[in-house]
Design an enzyme around this catalytic site. Structure first.
Site, PDB file in Angstrom:
ATOM      1  N   SER A 141       0.613  -1.334  -0.075  1.00  9.96           N
ATOM      2  CA  SER A 141      -0.034  -0.061  -0.028  1.00  9.96           C
ATOM      3  C   SER A 141       0.940   1.287   0.175  1.00  9.96           C
ATOM      4  O   SER A 141       0.443   2.220  -0.471  1.00  9.96           O
ATOM      5  CB  SER A 141      -0.976   0.045   1.208  1.00  9.96           C
ATOM      6  OG  SER A 141      -1.544  -1.035   1.397  1.00  9.96           O
ATOM      7  N   HIS A 162      -2.038  -3.292  -6.833  1.00 13.66           N
ATOM      8  CA  HIS A 162      -2.599  -2.926  -5.656  1.00 13.66           C
ATOM      9  C   HIS A 162      -4.304  -3.109  -5.493  1.00 13.66           C
ATOM     10  O   HIS A 162      -5.085  -2.517  -6.137  1.00 13.66           O
ATOM     11  CB  HIS A 162      -2.506  -1.345  -5.098  1.00 13.66           C
ATOM     12  CG  HIS A 162      -2.926  -1.040  -3.782  1.00 13.66           C
ATOM     13  ND1 HIS A 162      -3.336   0.235  -3.456  1.00 13.66           N
ATOM     14  CD2 HIS A 162      -2.845  -1.582  -2.805  1.00 13.66           C
ATOM     15  CE1 HIS A 162      -3.511   0.312  -2.417  1.00 13.66           C
ATOM     16  NE2 HIS A 162      -3.231  -0.997  -1.839  1.00 13.66           N
ATOM     17  N   GLU A 174      -5.122  -1.004  -8.618  1.00 14.92           N
ATOM     18  CA  GLU A 174      -4.350   0.053  -9.109  1.00 14.92           C
ATOM     19  C   GLU A 174      -3.015  -0.500  -9.475  1.00 14.92           C
ATOM     20  O   GLU A 174      -2.599  -1.662  -8.895  1.00 14.92           O
ATOM     21  CB  GLU A 174      -4.035   0.975  -7.743  1.00 14.92           C
ATOM     22  CG  GLU A 174      -4.113   2.319  -7.887  1.00 14.92           C
ATOM     23  CD  GLU A 174      -3.728   2.713  -6.350  1.00 14.92           C
ATOM     24  OE1 GLU A 174      -3.906   2.300  -5.250  1.00 14.92           O
ATOM     25  OE2 GLU A 174      -3.446   3.952  -6.544  1.00 14.92           O
ATOM     26  N   ASN A 213      -4.358   5.824  -2.078  1.00 15.30           N
ATOM     27  CA  ASN A 213      -4.019   6.156  -0.808  1.00 15.30           C
ATOM     28  C   ASN A 213      -3.508   7.829  -0.676  1.00 15.30           C
ATOM     29  O   ASN A 213      -3.698   8.264   0.526  1.00 15.30           O
ATOM     30  CB  ASN A 213      -3.065   5.260  -0.118  1.00 15.30           C
ATOM     31  CG  ASN A 213      -3.475   4.114   0.193  1.00 15.30           C
ATOM     32  OD1 ASN A 213      -4.932   3.925   0.247  1.00 15.30           O
ATOM     33  ND2 ASN A 213      -2.740   3.070   0.225  1.00 15.30           N
TER      34      ASN A 213
END
Ligand code: NAI
Length: 679
Positions: A141, A162, A174, A213
């Protein structure tokens, strides 16, 4: 588990490998780490028909993972989401504690603990194990892809992949390019993702937090800052849920994801140079074991213990006390930075937040709606209040303001919007996507209604009615007031009942008749004074949003006239209490006006148009025929009072020929006390 090798077949739509001049169909996938993400990724791959080898450090972990996969598959089967039997799908999954069992797989997804040392050791252990051409991906992450790639034996075939939690259900992944990642590894990964029946976004540069994120951290950090400044959790969460239409409140989401997980991700981002603030509050909560739903206690408490029970967030007046623009302004700024630096395309930025976070629209679309100028203004305010660099408006936003690319307001922003701008006398008409904004524009006269404005308002409303893409109308006033009522200059010209009858016939009746049968919802955004006719018109609108400092009043008796709508339809449909105000001319502050029923919502002045637009947006989501019939039903009730309103205007016409009427107008103009004679 070993991939079959074929020559050529470049146009093959299946997962293929072209790197070595040969084509390897991806038939087998290795997943390392059988925890929360790993077992879900293995399950998703097996559902897609791939052979899977799931590796973890202990047989116990693998047994638990198998159990969870079985439960999940049984539930998917029950819900008809999958058709194949659980046994058949799980027969494609083998488990192992030995990395060498991955030697024949075509593609590997690493999903071990988010710890750079653990990941780095694992990648070193994998060196020489995987076959040439096997792509190695990581579900990290926060750790830079290039940093991990350099620990592997194949940086050019190393890529970020991801997944969001839960991997089986979430529709988007992602894909992140490392600095050495080859285009072919990207293409292979895209093919694999398509095979999993998921969509993807590509993050072209290996930046901290990648795309989702990075943007999430901005919203979370801002929510925490607003809370630390005094905004309640409930006000912020109800604003996010019911005004921004996010699927969860920010604090609800933090509890769901885990306070520790968010705290660690934020700390990692900060450690790696991302200019975020670490939240003292999250740190304290982690220390005291308040980790959210999993511990039964976080920002909310969950009496059911670790089993997830959703906290009920309800909309209320407090949600208007906090600014949605402030909450998302740094996320918008971040999205602009991502776009400016070619980290991801505009489409991918928008898609990522809509599909992975279930936002109703992407941050750049939100920017257009709020208005680019307003976003920049909010960021500047925050920057001057805090001095923090994350509030510095991105160049792209500044250039857009300079180039008048202001979003919905100007028709061009990050997107193109259907807009139209025209004028009907002293009324401005702006079509903005699905609604029309009709602005009374005589600010020097506090938007007092003269003949030109009565007519302009009617023509603007007729124009909006004729445009099928306009779903509702917002009416506001330019300058310090919404509308100060009928223009005294116009009223002074009334010498006889005939004069007023003429005005009623030509100006007031056509507008009131139109309002009485208007098929589209009308929302008003009231700032400053709404006096006399400016107050009464609101009684014929559908949703009235008022600024905290708005003042309503029915002062006609002070100038020898009467409020024809307020005393009839108003006292019947709004409130008997209006009688007091018609009899005394007292001011009605916005909150009292809400209590009486003239106003629906009172909001801080700087949010007036935002809130009115939120209502317009909500209306645009409703079925058009339902809206038409709802309006028709409401109009049928209002029309019951048409003859009373006509009686009111007739009484006004009667008063116009009296001496006291002339005295009232003259006293008002000369700012003196009137002397009433009763004639
Ligand atoms: P987790 O802690 O639930 O699972 C990690 C698993 O890896 C454990 O079963 C552990 O025994 C195993 N493991 C550790 N070292 C290993 C090794 N050398 N060889 C084989 N297995 C090993 O972690 P989680 O939550 O599944 O996270 C995994 C990765 O996915 C992390 O990089 C995390 O940042 C990322 N991620 C997590 C999300 C989440 O919501 N949990 C969402 C998106 C990404």
């Amino acid at each position: 588990m070993i991939g079959s090798i074929r020559e050529g077949a470049k146009n093959d739509k299946t997962c293929t490998h072209y790197d070595l001049g040969i084509t390897i169909m991806i038939n087998s996938v290795g997943v390392i780490g059988a925890g929360t993400m790993g077992h879900g990724i293995a399950e998703a791959c097996a559902i897609a028909g791939l052979e899977v080898c799931l590796v973890d450090v202990s047989d116990d972990f693998l047994a638990t993972a198998r159990q969870k996969i079985n439960w999940s598959l049984e539930s998917l089967l029950k819900k008809n989401i999958i058709k194949e039997s659980v046994e058949s799908i799980t027969s494609r999954i083998t488990t192992s504690t030995n990395l060498s069992d991955l030697s024949g797989v075509d593609y590997v997804i690493e999903a071990v603990k988010e710890d750079s040392e653990v990941k780095s050791r694992l990648l070193k252990d994998l060196s020489g194990v995987l076959k040439p051409g096997c792509i190695l991906s990581t579900n990290t992450s926060t750790i830079p892809i290039s940093e991990l790639a350099s620990e592997s034996d194949r940086p050019e075939l190393f890529i970020g992949l991801h997944f969001s939690n839960p991997p089986v259900m979430m529709p988007l992944v992602e894909i992140i390019m490392g600095s050495s990642t080859r285009e072919s590894a990207l293409n292979e990964t895209k093919n694999l993702v398509k095979r999993l029946r998921k969509d993807f976004v590509v993050v072209m540069k290996d930046v901290e937090g990648f795309l989702i994120n990075r943007i999430n951290d901005r919203v979370i950090t801002e929510a925490l800052a607003m809370h630390e400044e005094g905004a309640t959790i409930e006000s912020l969460d109800s604003m996010a849920r019911f005004r921004l239409n996010f699927p969860m409140g920010i604090f609800e989401l933090l509890d769901f994801v885990g306070i520790d997980v968010v705290f660690n991700a934020n700390s990692e981002l900060k450690k790696r140079g991302f200019d975020t603030s670490s939240s003292k509050l999250l740190g304290k909560m982690v220390k005291s074991g308040k980790l959210g739903t999993k511990t039964g206690n976080g920002f909310y408490s969950y009496p059911g213990g670790s089993s997830y029970s959703r906290h009920m967030i309800i909309p209320g007046a407090e949600m208007y006390s906090v600014s949605p623009l402030r909450l998302v302004s740094t996320a918008i700024n971040e999205a602009a930075w991502i776009l400016e630096n070619e980290v991801a395309s505009l489409e991918d930025i928008e898609k990522s937040m809509v599909m992975a976070m279930n936002w109703p629209e992407g941050p750049l679309t939100m920017a257009d709606r709020f208005g680019i100028r307003n976003v920049v203004e909010m960021l500047r305010q925050r920057q001057s209040a805090t001095g923090l660099s994350r509030y510095e408006p991105n160049h792209l936003l500044l250039e857009m303001v300079e180039g008048e690319k202001l979003g919905l307001e100007s028709g061009t922003g990050f997107k193109y919007w259907k807009v139209e701008r025209t004028r009907f006398g002293s009324v401005i008409y702006r079509k903005q996507h699905t609604h029309a904004l009709v602005t009374l524009d005589r600010p020097e006269k506090l938007n007092a209604l003269d003949e030109d404005e009565w007519e302009g308002l009617r023509l603007a409303l007729e124009h909006a009615m004729a445009d099928s893409s306009v779903r509702c109308v917002i009416i506001n006033g330019n300058g310090r007031a919404f509308c100060a009522g009928d223009d005294i200059e116009m009223m002074k010209g009334w010498r006889s009942k005939r004069d007023v009858d003429q005005w009623i016939k030509n100006y007031s009746t056509p507008l009131l008749d139109l309002l009485a049968k208007y098929q589209k919802p009308i929302i008003s955004a009231v700032n400053g004074f709404a006096f006399g006719g400016g107050c009464e018109l609101n009684m014929m609108f559908d949703i009235v949003v008022a600024a905290e400092d708005a003042i309503f009043s029915l002062p006609e008796g002070l100038i020898g006239a009467l409020p024809p709508i307020g005393t009839t339809l108003g006292t019947a449909l709004v409130s008997r209490k209006l009688t007091r105000y018609a009899l005394t001319g007292e001011w009605i502050p916005a909150r009292d006006a809400m209590e009486i029923g003239i106003v629906d919502v009172v909001v801080p002045g700087d949010q007036l148009l935002t809130v009115a637009s939120e209502f317009a947006e909500k209306i645009s989501k409703m079925a058009p025929l339902s809206i038409k019939e709802i309006k028709s039903a409401v109009n049928s009730v209002r029309s019951v009072f048409s003859s009373q309103v006509a009686l009111g205007t007739d009484k006004l016409a009667g008063l116009a020929s009296t001496r006291d009427f002339a005295e009232g107008q003259d006293a008002f103009v000369h700012k003196r006390k009137p002397t009433w004679t009763g004639n």
